[in-house]
Design a protein around this motif. Sequence first.
Motif, PDB file in Angstrom:
ATOM      1  N   THR A 202      29.404 -13.172 -17.938  1.00  0.00           N
ATOM      2  CA  THR A 202      28.978 -14.444 -17.351  1.00  0.00           C
ATOM      3  C   THR A 202      29.606 -14.560 -15.968  1.00  0.00           C
ATOM      4  O   THR A 202      30.540 -13.825 -15.613  1.00  0.00           O
ATOM      5  N   GLY A 203      29.097 -15.490 -15.184  1.00  0.00           N
ATOM      6  CA  GLY A 203      29.638 -15.686 -13.852  1.00  0.00           C
ATOM      7  C   GLY A 203      28.981 -16.852 -13.160  1.00  0.00           C
ATOM      8  O   GLY A 203      28.097 -17.525 -13.707  1.00  0.00           O
ATOM      9  N   LYS A 204      29.420 -17.080 -11.935  1.00  0.00           N
ATOM     10  CA  LYS A 204      28.923 -18.170 -11.109  1.00  0.00           C
ATOM     11  C   LYS A 204      28.348 -17.570  -9.832  1.00  0.00           C
ATOM     12  O   LYS A 204      29.003 -16.755  -9.164  1.00  0.00           O
TER      13      LYS A 204
ATOM     14  N   LEU B   2      21.875 -10.771  -6.248  1.00  0.00           N
ATOM     15  CA  LEU B   2      22.652 -12.001  -6.211  1.00  0.00           C
ATOM     16  C   LEU B   2      24.125 -11.668  -6.040  1.00  0.00           C
ATOM     17  O   LEU B   2      24.598 -10.649  -6.558  1.00  0.00           O
ATOM     18  N   LEU B   3      24.862 -12.512  -5.324  1.00  0.00           N
ATOM     19  CA  LEU B   3      26.308 -12.381  -5.247  1.00  0.00           C
ATOM     20  C   LEU B   3      26.921 -13.318  -6.267  1.00  0.00           C
ATOM     21  O   LEU B   3      26.698 -14.533  -6.222  1.00  0.00           O
ATOM     22  N   VAL B   4      27.674 -12.731  -7.214  1.00  0.00           N
ATOM     23  CA  VAL B   4      28.155 -13.466  -8.374  1.00  0.00           C
ATOM     24  C   VAL B   4      29.670 -13.303  -8.506  1.00  0.00           C
ATOM     25  O   VAL B   4      30.188 -12.177  -8.431  1.00  0.00           O
ATOM     26  N   ASP B   5      30.364 -14.412  -8.722  1.00  0.00           N
ATOM     27  CA  ASP B   5      31.775 -14.376  -9.117  1.00  0.00           C
ATOM     28  C   ASP B   5      31.793 -14.138 -10.623  1.00  0.00           C
ATOM     29  O   ASP B   5      31.522 -15.037 -11.418  1.00  0.00           O
ATOM     30  N   VAL B   6      32.088 -12.905 -11.008  1.00  0.00           N
ATOM     31  CA  VAL B   6      31.991 -12.492 -12.406  1.00  0.00           C
ATOM     32  C   VAL B   6      33.257 -12.906 -13.151  1.00  0.00           C
ATOM     33  O   VAL B   6      34.381 -12.581 -12.736  1.00  0.00           O
ATOM     34  N   ASN B   7      33.092 -13.615 -14.240  1.00  0.00           N
ATOM     35  CA  ASN B   7      34.235 -14.032 -15.053  1.00  0.00           C
ATOM     36  C   ASN B   7      34.938 -12.817 -15.654  1.00  0.00           C
ATOM     37  O   ASN B   7      34.299 -11.893 -16.153  1.00  0.00           O
ATOM     38  N   GLY B   8      36.278 -12.845 -15.605  1.00  0.00           N
ATOM     39  CA  GLY B   8      37.052 -11.810 -16.264  1.00  0.00           C
ATOM     40  C   GLY B   8      37.252 -10.541 -15.482  1.00  0.00           C
ATOM     41  O   GLY B   8      37.775  -9.565 -16.019  1.00  0.00           O
TER      42      GLY B   8
END
Length: 416
Positions: A47-49, A59-65
């Motif tokens: 998951t991510g933001k 997409l550029l995503v801040d990936v959780n973990g």
Amino acid sequence: MLRRLASLATAVTAAATLTLAGLPAPALAASVPCRPVAGSPRCSVWTGKVAWVADGDTLLVDVNGDGTTTPRSIRVIGVQAMEQHVYSPKAAKRRGDCHALEATARVERLVRAGNGVVRMTAQHADSQSRNRPLRSISVKINGTWRDIGEDLVRHGYALWLPFAGEWAWDSAYELDEARASTEKQLMWDENYCGAGPAAAANLTVWANSDADGDDGGNLNGEWIRIGNHGSAAVDLSGWWVRDSGLRRYTFTAGTVVPAGGAVYVHVGQGVDTATDKYWGLSAPIFTNVDPLRNSVGDGAYLFDPQGDLRRSFVYPCQVGCGSPLAGKVSLKVKYGGVERVEVVNVSDEPVDLQGHVVVSRYQYRFEESTVLAPGESMVVPLAGGRAVLDDRGGEVRLQTSDMWTVACRWWGTGKC
């Protein structure tokens, strides 16, 4: 020979500069079915933001973990948006080919509807394209995860694109593309980008994905055929063809497909003539249908200079399949001793076999007009007279160029 797109390494785009190398691998949260259907393979899930949307398939995503708050460039599995040339979080600054900015805006709307939170899945955690992780990306809207790639293909914002090892979405996306094409959704509207040339042209596209012998050793046996069924010649100057990836061949000035004739674009190298052009590629590009390896097909596409998609060839056929030969022809097969395959016109009117293929362990293509009178038959040449039919069992089919079966004969262990 089976071919799948392991990456888009041959496609140099500005989007590649968005890739952030050297970041730690994100931790796996769980595994889920890749698609919400019975029998779906399992996928790893993250998951991510979303920080911002680069284009219709990145997409550029801040990936959780993953141990960092730095966004990663994520490539969407299964889709190919049209080329964007200028990238920016601000829509007014973007530039790109026709349909490119529409795809980017569509992804942005879906991401906003999901409050920027995305779920990313892949059959293989190390799948990537140009150093970008390959992921199917979904957003939760009204309590349901919505597949961005499927939305793009179904509504005509992007082409379906198969990737090596990430096949879970292919059958669904191929069907989505067929439906979008039938409904003239967005890029399937041949006038969307503006008034193009030869508006009334009766053109056809046919790609031969399976060259005789080894595809890698017979690159020019893999081709795209542009046929003209109209009564006037069509100037193809500035038109271009592509496969489902970013590879593009543009017709040079003066290229004309004559009335009733055709122009071929061969994948390999050669000397151009009026009717045969050469792409100059070093490897096959079209994926063969191979169910045992989860390969379901591919496509070829013809665009005019305005950027409108004027004709396409996606195989095998999924929607609106058929042939004018249905019920009018039959096959006769002799598989022992001196082999013989005949196509017989069993109707009371002439039939034209053009655009059809006899398929067994060897293929014979009716590329040009081949007319059988009522009751007439013709013997199909079989691999230079060599034996190609297995006496223990097999089948011979007459198919359309997009693999819809018109007639079939089987024996022994074969099956129609």
